[in-house]
Design an enzyme around this catalytic site. Sequence first.
Site, short mmCIF file in Angstrom:
data_model
loop_
_atom_site.label_atom_id
_atom_site.label_comp_id
_atom_site.label_asym_id
_atom_site.label_seq_id
_atom_site.Cartn_x
_atom_site.Cartn_y
_atom_site.Cartn_z
N LYS A 38 0.83 -1.20 0.00
CA LYS A 38 0.00 0.00 0.00
C LYS A 38 0.87 1.26 0.00
O LYS A 38 2.08 1.19 0.25
CB LYS A 38 -0.92 -0.03 1.23
CG LYS A 38 -1.90 -1.20 1.22
CD LYS A 38 -2.83 -1.13 2.43
CE LYS A 38 -3.87 -2.24 2.42
NZ LYS A 38 -4.85 -2.08 3.54
N TYR A 94 -12.35 -2.67 -3.62
CA TYR A 94 -12.92 -2.64 -2.26
C TYR A 94 -14.44 -2.59 -2.27
O TYR A 94 -15.05 -2.10 -1.31
CB TYR A 94 -12.35 -1.44 -1.49
CG TYR A 94 -10.93 -1.66 -0.99
CD1 TYR A 94 -10.61 -2.75 -0.19
CD2 TYR A 94 -9.91 -0.76 -1.29
CE1 TYR A 94 -9.32 -2.95 0.29
CE2 TYR A 94 -8.61 -0.94 -0.82
CZ TYR A 94 -8.32 -2.03 -0.03
OH TYR A 94 -7.05 -2.23 0.45
N ASN A 112 -1.77 -0.17 6.97
CA ASN A 112 -1.22 -1.45 7.42
C ASN A 112 -0.37 -2.16 6.36
O ASN A 112 -0.28 -3.38 6.34
CB ASN A 112 -2.35 -2.35 7.93
CG ASN A 112 -3.44 -2.56 6.88
OD1 ASN A 112 -3.26 -2.18 5.72
ND2 ASN A 112 -4.55 -3.16 7.27
N HIS A 116 -1.94 -5.46 1.36
CA HIS A 116 -3.21 -6.13 1.11
C HIS A 116 -2.92 -7.52 0.62
O HIS A 116 -1.96 -7.73 -0.13
CB HIS A 116 -4.01 -5.38 0.03
CG HIS A 116 -5.13 -6.21 -0.54
ND1 HIS A 116 -6.37 -6.29 0.07
CD2 HIS A 116 -5.17 -7.07 -1.60
CE1 HIS A 116 -7.13 -7.13 -0.62
NE2 HIS A 116 -6.44 -7.62 -1.63
N GLU A 171 -9.57 -9.83 -8.06
CA GLU A 171 -8.58 -8.77 -7.83
C GLU A 171 -7.45 -8.83 -8.86
O GLU A 171 -6.98 -7.79 -9.33
CB GLU A 171 -8.03 -8.87 -6.41
CG GLU A 171 -9.09 -8.57 -5.35
CD GLU A 171 -8.64 -8.89 -3.93
OE1 GLU A 171 -7.48 -9.31 -3.74
OE2 GLU A 171 -9.47 -8.71 -3.01
P1 GDP Z 1 -7.75 -6.91 5.38
O1 GDP Z 1 -8.33 -7.98 4.51
O2 GDP Z 1 -7.00 -7.43 6.57
O3 GDP Z 1 -6.91 -5.91 4.61
O4 GDP Z 1 -8.96 -6.08 6.00
P2 GDP Z 1 -10.39 -5.69 5.39
O5 GDP Z 1 -10.60 -6.32 4.05
O6 GDP Z 1 -11.40 -5.95 6.45
O7 GDP Z 1 -10.30 -4.10 5.22
C1 GDP Z 1 -9.65 -3.49 4.14
C2 GDP Z 1 -8.76 -2.38 4.66
O8 GDP Z 1 -9.57 -1.33 5.23
C3 GDP Z 1 -7.82 -2.78 5.80
O9 GDP Z 1 -6.63 -3.40 5.36
C4 GDP Z 1 -7.56 -1.45 6.48
O10 GDP Z 1 -6.62 -0.67 5.73
C5 GDP Z 1 -8.93 -0.78 6.38
N1 GDP Z 1 -9.79 -1.09 7.54
C6 GDP Z 1 -10.45 -2.26 7.76
N2 GDP Z 1 -11.16 -2.23 8.89
C7 GDP Z 1 -10.97 -1.00 9.42
C8 GDP Z 1 -11.48 -0.37 10.60
O11 GDP Z 1 -12.25 -0.94 11.38
N3 GDP Z 1 -11.08 0.92 10.84
C9 GDP Z 1 -10.23 1.56 10.00
N4 GDP Z 1 -9.89 2.79 10.34
N5 GDP Z 1 -9.72 1.00 8.86
C10 GDP Z 1 -10.09 -0.27 8.57
MG MG Z 2 -9.71 -7.77 2.90
#
Ligand code: GDP
Ligand code: MG
Length: 142
Positions: free
Chosen positions: A13, A53, A120, A123, A134
């Site tokens: 990222k 997303y 973080n 991805h 994707e």
């Molecule tokens: P991943 O699969 O671990 O990347 O997580 P997700 O698919 O649930 O979410 C996509 C991305 O959105 C994450 O990698 C974070 O950058 C962001 N994100 C997800 N959940 C949260 C949240 O609860 N709060 C915030 N601030 N960012 C989030």
């Molecule tokens: Mg995810």
Amino acid sequence: MTTQTERSLVLVKPDGFARGLSGEVLRRIEAKGYTLAALAVTTPTREQLAEHYAEHEGKPFYEPLVEFMSSGQVTAIVIEGNRCIEGFRALAGATDPTAALPGTIRGDLGRDWGKKVQENIVHGSDSPESAAREIAIWFPNL
Ligand code: GDP
Ligand code: MG
């Protein structure tokens, strides 16, 4: 346990790219034994990110997430190997970099910067269906 070779879509990222961590992420992928099927540096468009997303549309972090992800360059990678989807998720660690365990990419290299979105570093696709979807977004010619 399955023995099917998989592909997964990994993104370094904008936070990870700006910090020069693409090489460190690639190092960990290769050290684990996965191979690289495609690699590119690109600045994501909002259209690409809306597709990527789509599952998160409407969530409170969606707009900040798209904003953050379109704020700079990313390294897009297709990795290959048996069970690499699950395997890369394990390498990446938990979504929240504060909670992510040491030893993982997010746990070792990430932290909470007090922003609206969790920056973080990486991805990784979460299922074979997501991976296929994707990969087509980031590497339409693959
Ligand atoms: P991943 O699969 O671990 O990347 O997580 P997700 O698919 O649930 O979410 C996509 C991305 O959105 C994450 O990698 C974070 O950058 C962001 N994100 C997800 N959940 C949260 C949240 O609860 N709060 C915030 N601030 N960012 C989030
Ligand atoms: Mg995810």
